[in-house]
Write a protein that holds these residues in place. Structure first.
Motif, PDB file in Angstrom:
ATOM      1  N   PHE A 319       0.860  -1.190   0.000  1.00 11.18           N
ATOM      2  CA  PHE A 319       0.000   0.000   0.000  1.00 11.18           C
ATOM      3  C   PHE A 319       0.895   1.238   0.000  1.00 11.18           C
ATOM      4  CE2 PHE A 319      -2.707   3.174   2.032  1.00 11.18           C
ATOM      5  CZ  PHE A 319      -3.879   3.007   1.331  1.00 11.18           C
ATOM      6  N   ASP A 320       1.978   1.155   0.767  1.00 11.59           N
ATOM      7  CA  ASP A 320       3.049   2.153   0.706  1.00 11.59           C
ATOM      8  C   ASP A 320       4.332   1.403   0.403  1.00 11.59           C
ATOM      9  OD1 ASP A 320       1.443   4.346   1.789  1.00 11.59           O
ATOM     10  OD2 ASP A 320       1.604   3.272   3.699  1.00 11.59           O
ATOM     11  N   LEU A 321       5.245   2.039  -0.289  1.00 10.17           N
ATOM     12  CA  LEU A 321       6.552   1.407  -0.497  1.00 10.17           C
ATOM     13  C   LEU A 321       7.357   1.502   0.798  1.00 10.17           C
ATOM     14  CD1 LEU A 321       7.746   2.554  -4.039  1.00 10.17           C
ATOM     15  CD2 LEU A 321       6.759   0.360  -3.355  1.00 10.17           C
ATOM     16  N   PRO A 322       8.232   0.538   1.033  1.00 14.11           N
ATOM     17  CA  PRO A 322       9.055   0.613   2.244  1.00 14.11           C
ATOM     18  C   PRO A 322      10.126   1.692   2.127  1.00 14.11           C
ATOM     19  CG  PRO A 322       9.712  -1.245   0.903  1.00 14.11           C
ATOM     20  CD  PRO A 322       8.511  -0.655   0.232  1.00 14.11           C
ATOM     21  N   ILE A 323      10.520   2.240   3.269  1.00 16.38           N
ATOM     22  CA  ILE A 323      11.569   3.270   3.293  1.00 16.38           C
ATOM     23  C   ILE A 323      12.928   2.636   2.994  1.00 16.38           C
ATOM     24  CG2 ILE A 323      12.694   5.021   4.751  1.00 16.38           C
ATOM     25  CD1 ILE A 323       9.956   5.838   4.967  1.00 16.38           C
ATOM     26  N   VAL A 324      13.111   1.417   3.516  1.00 15.72           N
ATOM     27  CA  VAL A 324      14.360   0.699   3.268  1.00 15.72           C
ATOM     28  C   VAL A 324      14.090  -0.285   2.129  1.00 15.72           C
ATOM     29  CG1 VAL A 324      16.037  -0.907   4.262  1.00 15.72           C
ATOM     30  CG2 VAL A 324      15.038   0.883   5.680  1.00 15.72           C
ATOM     31  N   ALA A 325      14.830  -0.125   1.038  1.00 14.31           N
ATOM     32  CA  ALA A 325      14.529  -0.922  -0.161  1.00 14.31           C
ATOM     33  C   ALA A 325      14.568  -2.425   0.116  1.00 14.31           C
ATOM     34  CB  ALA A 325      15.516  -0.558  -1.269  1.00 14.31           C
ATOM     35  N   GLU A 326      15.476  -2.858   0.981  1.00 19.13           N
ATOM     36  CA  GLU A 326      15.581  -4.300   1.248  1.00 19.13           C
ATOM     37  C   GLU A 326      14.292  -4.871   1.828  1.00 19.13           C
ATOM     38  OE1 GLU A 326      19.054  -4.055   3.532  1.00 19.13           O
ATOM     39  OE2 GLU A 326      20.308  -3.910   1.747  1.00 19.13           O
ATOM     40  N   ASP A 327      13.536  -4.029   2.510  1.00 18.88           N
ATOM     41  CA  ASP A 327      12.266  -4.518   3.052  1.00 18.88           C
ATOM     42  C   ASP A 327      11.315  -4.948   1.938  1.00 18.88           C
ATOM     43  OD1 ASP A 327      12.825  -4.408   5.716  1.00 18.88           O
ATOM     44  OD2 ASP A 327      12.078  -2.377   5.994  1.00 18.88           O
ATOM     45  N   TYR A 328      11.497  -4.380   0.762  1.00 12.42           N
ATOM     46  CA  TYR A 328      10.648  -4.784  -0.365  1.00 12.42           C
ATOM     47  C   TYR A 328      10.833  -6.278  -0.628  1.00 12.42           C
ATOM     48  CZ  TYR A 328       8.786  -5.103  -5.099  1.00 12.42           C
ATOM     49  OH  TYR A 328       8.072  -5.494  -6.205  1.00 12.42           O
ATOM     50  N   ILE A 329      12.075  -6.707  -0.595  1.00 13.53           N
ATOM     51  CA  ILE A 329      12.358  -8.123  -0.851  1.00 13.53           C
ATOM     52  C   ILE A 329      11.729  -8.996   0.239  1.00 13.53           C
ATOM     53  CG2 ILE A 329      14.204  -9.845  -1.059  1.00 13.53           C
ATOM     54  CD1 ILE A 329      15.956  -7.614  -2.227  1.00 13.53           C
ATOM     55  N   HIS A 330      11.827  -8.537   1.471  1.00 15.27           N
ATOM     56  CA  HIS A 330      11.228  -9.315   2.554  1.00 15.27           C
ATOM     57  C   HIS A 330       9.716  -9.359   2.416  1.00 15.27           C
ATOM     58  CE1 HIS A 330      15.037  -9.617   4.368  1.00 15.27           C
ATOM     59  NE2 HIS A 330      15.171  -8.317   4.474  1.00 15.27           N
ATOM     60  N   ARG A 331       9.160  -8.219   2.076  1.00 12.99           N
ATOM     61  CA  ARG A 331       7.700  -8.167   1.947  1.00 12.99           C
ATOM     62  C   ARG A 331       7.219  -9.141   0.869  1.00 12.99           C
ATOM     63  NH1 ARG A 331       5.786  -1.921   1.661  1.00 12.99           N
ATOM     64  NH2 ARG A 331       6.384  -1.207   3.736  1.00 12.99           N
ATOM     65  N   ILE A 332       7.798  -9.026  -0.304  1.00 15.53           N
ATOM     66  CA  ILE A 332       7.263  -9.850  -1.393  1.00 15.53           C
ATOM     67  C   ILE A 332       7.673 -11.309  -1.207  1.00 15.53           C
ATOM     68  CG2 ILE A 332       7.289  -7.857  -2.951  1.00 15.53           C
ATOM     69  CD1 ILE A 332       9.358  -9.457  -4.584  1.00 15.53           C
ATOM     70  N   LEU A 356      10.879   3.888  -5.069  1.00 16.49           N
ATOM     71  CA  LEU A 356      10.721   2.947  -6.168  1.00 16.49           C
ATOM     72  C   LEU A 356      12.056   2.744  -6.885  1.00 16.49           C
ATOM     73  CD1 LEU A 356       8.908   1.243  -8.037  1.00 16.49           C
ATOM     74  CD2 LEU A 356       8.440   3.313  -9.351  1.00 16.49           C
ATOM     75  N   SER A 357      12.729   3.846  -7.121  1.00 17.08           N
ATOM     76  CA  SER A 357      14.006   3.776  -7.816  1.00 17.08           C
ATOM     77  C   SER A 357      15.016   2.947  -7.015  1.00 17.08           C
ATOM     78  CB  SER A 357      14.507   5.208  -8.038  1.00 17.08           C
ATOM     79  OG  SER A 357      15.816   5.182  -8.482  1.00 17.08           O
ATOM     80  N   ALA A 358      15.017   3.126  -5.688  1.00 17.58           N
ATOM     81  CA  ALA A 358      15.946   2.360  -4.837  1.00 17.58           C
ATOM     82  C   ALA A 358      15.631   0.867  -4.903  1.00 17.58           C
ATOM     83  CB  ALA A 358      15.858   2.853  -3.399  1.00 17.58           C
ATOM     84  N   ILE A 359      14.349   0.531  -4.943  1.00 10.44           N
ATOM     85  CA  ILE A 359      13.949  -0.885  -5.024  1.00 10.44           C
ATOM     86  C   ILE A 359      14.391  -1.473  -6.367  1.00 10.44           C
ATOM     87  CG2 ILE A 359      11.913  -2.393  -5.272  1.00 10.44           C
ATOM     88  CD1 ILE A 359      10.570  -0.443  -3.182  1.00 10.44           C
ATOM     89  N   GLU A 360      14.188  -0.706  -7.420  1.00  5.80           N
ATOM     90  CA  GLU A 360      14.552  -1.213  -8.747  1.00  5.80           C
ATOM     91  C   GLU A 360      16.061  -1.401  -8.872  1.00  5.80           C
ATOM     92  OE1 GLU A 360      12.504   1.555 -11.346  1.00  5.80           O
ATOM     93  OE2 GLU A 360      10.722   0.274 -11.331  1.00  5.80           O
ATOM     94  N   THR A 361      16.806  -0.505  -8.242  1.00  3.18           N
ATOM     95  CA  THR A 361      18.264  -0.642  -8.268  1.00  3.18           C
ATOM     96  C   THR A 361      18.680  -1.894  -7.511  1.00  3.18           C
ATOM     97  OG1 THR A 361      18.374   1.756  -8.220  1.00  3.18           O
ATOM     98  CG2 THR A 361      20.425   0.591  -7.797  1.00  3.18           C
ATOM     99  N   LEU A 362      18.086  -2.068  -6.328  1.00  5.60           N
ATOM    100  CA  LEU A 362      18.437  -3.212  -5.478  1.00  5.60           C
ATOM    101  C   LEU A 362      18.074  -4.545  -6.142  1.00  5.60           C
ATOM    102  CD1 LEU A 362      19.409  -4.010  -2.547  1.00  5.60           C
ATOM    103  CD2 LEU A 362      16.989  -4.178  -1.986  1.00  5.60           C
TER     104      LEU A 362
END
Ligand code: AMP
Length: 444
Positions: A319-332, A356-362
């Protein structure tokens, strides 16, 4: 390859048969023989890879086969985890694996009364799962001694540092016997984790089961761009359109969780929320009900949801992107487990373009974007790509709306108007040096 060929003893094989584990996962195939041989381990493995059994099975075997009987207030193996939920989850897994062994296991964590924990520890336990803060409290109150400790496991080590537990880890480390086996598991390996590993591990075997920082490729991921204020509406629209049955939703703040849950419940939708302000029992109950499919939508902050194992979860929504990009990986990582396919949808507004850009880079990928009819954003989300660029090229602006003199912020970074504080856990605190003396950010 079977669990028997990895050298596990019969009582453990029987437990695995009961649980329906047939073949070791890659992390288990590598970790089990190494731990049985007494090696220290530094393992890059995310939740969902079977890492818990990877360390717990050989650990239980060593406890059953070697070492003296546990004495009063002692513990022979310690598993440190970042959150209460994870403590419960890991302990439950350990309990099942140890079903046929004469070993005692227990979990301690903060947010609940310490006295029953002190009582329970009086006789000593073979294997203790603990969060760092409560463990230190118990140690300082002489409810725990470490003289019998033979193995230490740091599970989700990166998360423990993110949560500001470096000082606690340093103090625990000082209290432990020097001669011991140490196993470190982390989804990601920052410099701080490598420093921690350097201090705590002795000639560790490195294991890496999935490429670093790359999200599971069994998860179909995409972004729906939308204006911030219309996210709740869009979520409800997508929920109805997609006839979603079970969804784990991540929101940035505690207030955000509460607001969305309230909105959904107001519409008669079966939703519940978990975040750090809720009592432990309430969080656990919501989680149990979600796992049992009694709750359709669970809205969570990162701190509450990290590492949770929910079987066959089809869909995660950011619903919101995570502040720390690595959390995106944990979430999904909550979906698409064990080869199943999952979906991860992120609702992204213009404010979040840098996240979003940080997640895509990571994750080294450009996430495909979609727009939902009638929800096209007025504030365009600038283009991004996996190189970390936010592409400033403004698209042709839409015609301004005639009514109300609304601001036109097309293609531009729009500062967040959301005053509610993000969960402390998702502050980017990983730059803090290991074992520094800075204040702890929060208890899990
Ligand atoms: P973990 O990564 O430790 O959180 O484990 C993820 C899930 O996989 C848990 O539900 C485990 O019970 C399950 N699991 C772990 N190892 C195996 C295995 N070898 N076969 C089948 N399921 C497993």
């Amino acid at each position: 390859m079977t669990f028997a060929t990895l050298g596990l003893i019969e009582p453990l094989l029987r437990s695995l048969e009961t649980l329906g584990y047939q073949t070791p996962t890659p992390v288990q195939a590598q970790a089990i023989p190494a731990v049985l041989a007494g090696r220290d381990l530094m393992a890059a493995a995310q939740t969902g890879t079977g890492k818990t059994a990877g360390f717990a099975l050989p650990l239980l075997q060593l406890l059953a086969m070697e070492g003296p009987k546990v004495t009063a207030n002692s513990v022979r193996a310690l598993i440190l985890v970042p959150t209460r939920e994870l403590a419960e989850q890991v302990h439950e897994a350990v309990r099942q694996y140890a079903e046929n062994l004469p070993l005692s296991t227990y979990a301690v964590y903060g947010g609940v009364s310490i006295n029953p924990q002190m009582m329970k520890l009086r006789k000593g336990v073979d294997l203790l799962v603990a969060t760092p803060g409560r463990l230190l409290d118990l140690f300082r109150q002489n409810a725990l001694k470490f003289n019998q400790l033979q193995t230490l496991v740091l599970d989700e080590a990166d998360r423990m540092l993110d949560l500001g537990f470096s000082e606690e880890l340093g103090n625990i480390y000082k209290a432990l016997p020097k001669k011991r086996q140490t196993l470190l598991f982390s989804a990601t390996f920052s410099d701080a984790i490598r420093t921690l590993a350097g201090q705590m591990l002795n000639d560790p075997l490195s294991i890496e089961v999935s490429p670093r920082n790359v999200a599971a490729n069994t998860v179909k991921q995409w972004v729906v761009t939308v204006d911030k204020k219309r996210k709740p509406e869009l979520f409800i629209h997508l929920l109805r359109k997609g006839k979603w049955k079970q969804v784990l939703v991540f929101a940035k703040t505690r207030n955000g969780v509460d607001a969305l849950v309230e909105k959904l419940q107001g519409l008669g939708i079966n939703a519940d929320g978990i975040h750090g302000d809720k009592p432990q029992a309430t969080r656990q109950r919501a989680l149990d009900r979600f796992k049992a499919s009694e709750v359709q939508i669970l809205v969570a902050t990162d701190v509450a949801a990290r590492g949770l194992d929910i079987e066959d979860l089809p869909l995660v929504v950011n619903f919101d992107l995570p502040i720390v990009a690595e959390d995106y990986i944990h979430r999904i990582g909550r979906t698409g487990r064990a080869g199943a396919t999952g979906q991860a949808i992120s609702l992204v507004c213009a404010d979040e373009v840098n996240l979003l850009s940080a997640i895509e880079t990571l994750t080294r990928q450009t996430l495909p974007r979609q727009m939902e009819h009638d929800f096209e954003p007025e504030h365009r989300v600038p283009d991004t790509d996996a190189s970390g660029q936010v592409i400033k090229k403004p698209k042709k602006p839409k015609k301004p709306k005639t009514s109300g003199g609304g601001k036109r912020n097309l293609g531009k970074w729009v500062e967040s108007g959301d005053a509610s504080a993000p969960e402390p856990s998702i502050k980017p605190v990983r730059k803090v040096p290991v074992f520094n003396t800075g204040p702890r950010k929060r208890k899990p």
